[in-house]
Motif scaffolding. Sequence first.
Motif, short mmCIF file in Angstrom:
data_model
loop_
_atom_site.label_atom_id
_atom_site.label_comp_id
_atom_site.label_asym_id
_atom_site.label_seq_id
_atom_site.Cartn_x
_atom_site.Cartn_y
_atom_site.Cartn_z
N ARG A 255 -39.22 26.48 3.68
CA ARG A 255 -37.97 27.25 3.72
C ARG A 255 -37.97 28.30 2.61
O ARG A 255 -38.38 28.03 1.48
CB ARG A 255 -36.76 26.37 3.46
CG ARG A 255 -36.36 25.49 4.57
CD ARG A 255 -35.14 24.70 4.10
NE ARG A 255 -34.90 23.59 4.96
CZ ARG A 255 -33.91 23.55 5.84
NH1 ARG A 255 -33.06 24.55 5.93
NH2 ARG A 255 -33.76 22.51 6.62
N SER B 48 -33.26 36.21 5.74
CA SER B 48 -33.05 35.68 7.10
C SER B 48 -34.31 35.82 7.94
O SER B 48 -35.11 36.66 7.77
CB SER B 48 -31.91 36.40 7.78
OG SER B 48 -30.71 36.19 7.06
N SER C 219 -28.85 22.23 8.20
CA SER C 219 -28.28 23.08 9.25
C SER C 219 -28.42 24.57 8.97
O SER C 219 -27.89 25.39 9.72
CB SER C 219 -26.80 22.72 9.46
OG SER C 219 -26.03 23.10 8.34
N HIS C 220 -29.12 24.91 7.91
CA HIS C 220 -29.34 26.32 7.55
C HIS C 220 -30.84 26.60 7.43
O HIS C 220 -31.63 25.68 7.27
CB HIS C 220 -28.63 26.64 6.24
CG HIS C 220 -27.15 26.71 6.40
ND1 HIS C 220 -26.36 25.58 6.45
CD2 HIS C 220 -26.32 27.76 6.57
CE1 HIS C 220 -25.10 25.93 6.63
NE2 HIS C 220 -25.05 27.25 6.70
N MET D 42 -31.56 31.35 11.83
CA MET D 42 -30.56 30.51 11.17
C MET D 42 -29.97 31.24 9.97
O MET D 42 -30.62 32.07 9.36
CB MET D 42 -31.18 29.19 10.73
CG MET D 42 -31.61 28.28 11.86
SD MET D 42 -32.30 26.73 11.28
CE MET D 42 -30.82 25.81 10.97
N LYS D 43 -28.77 30.84 9.61
CA LYS D 43 -28.08 31.46 8.50
C LYS D 43 -28.62 30.98 7.15
O LYS D 43 -29.23 29.93 7.06
CB LYS D 43 -26.59 31.15 8.59
CG LYS D 43 -25.94 31.82 9.78
CD LYS D 43 -24.49 31.51 10.06
CE LYS D 43 -23.59 30.94 9.08
NZ LYS D 43 -22.19 30.89 9.51
N THR D 44 -28.33 31.77 6.14
CA THR D 44 -28.67 31.41 4.77
C THR D 44 -27.50 30.66 4.15
O THR D 44 -26.35 31.07 4.31
CB THR D 44 -28.97 32.69 3.95
OG1 THR D 44 -30.10 33.35 4.52
CG2 THR D 44 -29.25 32.37 2.49
N LEU D 45 -27.80 29.57 3.46
CA LEU D 45 -26.79 28.81 2.74
C LEU D 45 -26.76 29.29 1.29
O LEU D 45 -27.78 29.24 0.60
CB LEU D 45 -27.11 27.31 2.79
CG LEU D 45 -26.17 26.39 2.03
CD1 LEU D 45 -24.74 26.48 2.56
CD2 LEU D 45 -26.69 24.96 2.08
N CYS E 151 -24.59 34.30 6.57
CA CYS E 151 -24.62 33.28 5.51
C CYS E 151 -23.38 32.41 5.52
O CYS E 151 -22.33 32.78 6.03
CB CYS E 151 -24.80 33.93 4.14
SG CYS E 151 -23.46 35.04 3.66
N THR E 152 -23.56 31.24 4.92
CA THR E 152 -22.47 30.29 4.68
C THR E 152 -22.34 30.16 3.17
O THR E 152 -23.34 29.94 2.48
CB THR E 152 -22.80 28.90 5.28
OG1 THR E 152 -22.97 29.05 6.68
CG2 THR E 152 -21.69 27.90 4.98
#
Length: 184
Positions: A101, A184, A57-58, A1-4, A32-33
Amino acid sequence: MKTLIIAAHPNIDESVINKRWLTELRKYPDQCTIHILSKHYPDGQIDVEREHRLVESHGSLIFQFPIYWFSSPPLLKTWFDEVLTHGWAYGRNGGDKLEGRKVALAVTTGVRAEDYSTEGRYHYTLAQLLAPFETTLRYYCRADCQPFFAFYGAEIVPGEDYHSTAEEIERSAENYARFVASLS
């Protein structure tokens, strides 16, 4: 999953380092977002449900901000106060959304690293000043807190012939991108 990346700068358009970091991260949309709080909440009214969905969602989270009166800018404090709710971020009944997380801080300071030492100008280390964030995230939210990433010396120091060079700023942006990738 992406990093926020939750970026909390009170005036990101006028920023030097924080803005440069985000520009660098935009090269890696698969990793990332970028979520700039001041762009989404110019009135300071945070949509808690939206933030919950975004975090959920991240994978990992990075809170990116300038040191502001030895803490974070007010909008990030508001985000913590309103988004890290009982039953979602902490507590016995469902308060596990950050549990395990990877979470980190990425901060910029306007002064040199040696100013943040027990012998320096402020008599406290940056780690000591950031301890309330780590305590909240590690002990209440049970997040996997990672070491912080910092850039020192963004400003021209009054009365001194010192400021960050273009090379230092570029190197910090590249190092920050590697830091983000490591989560990540």
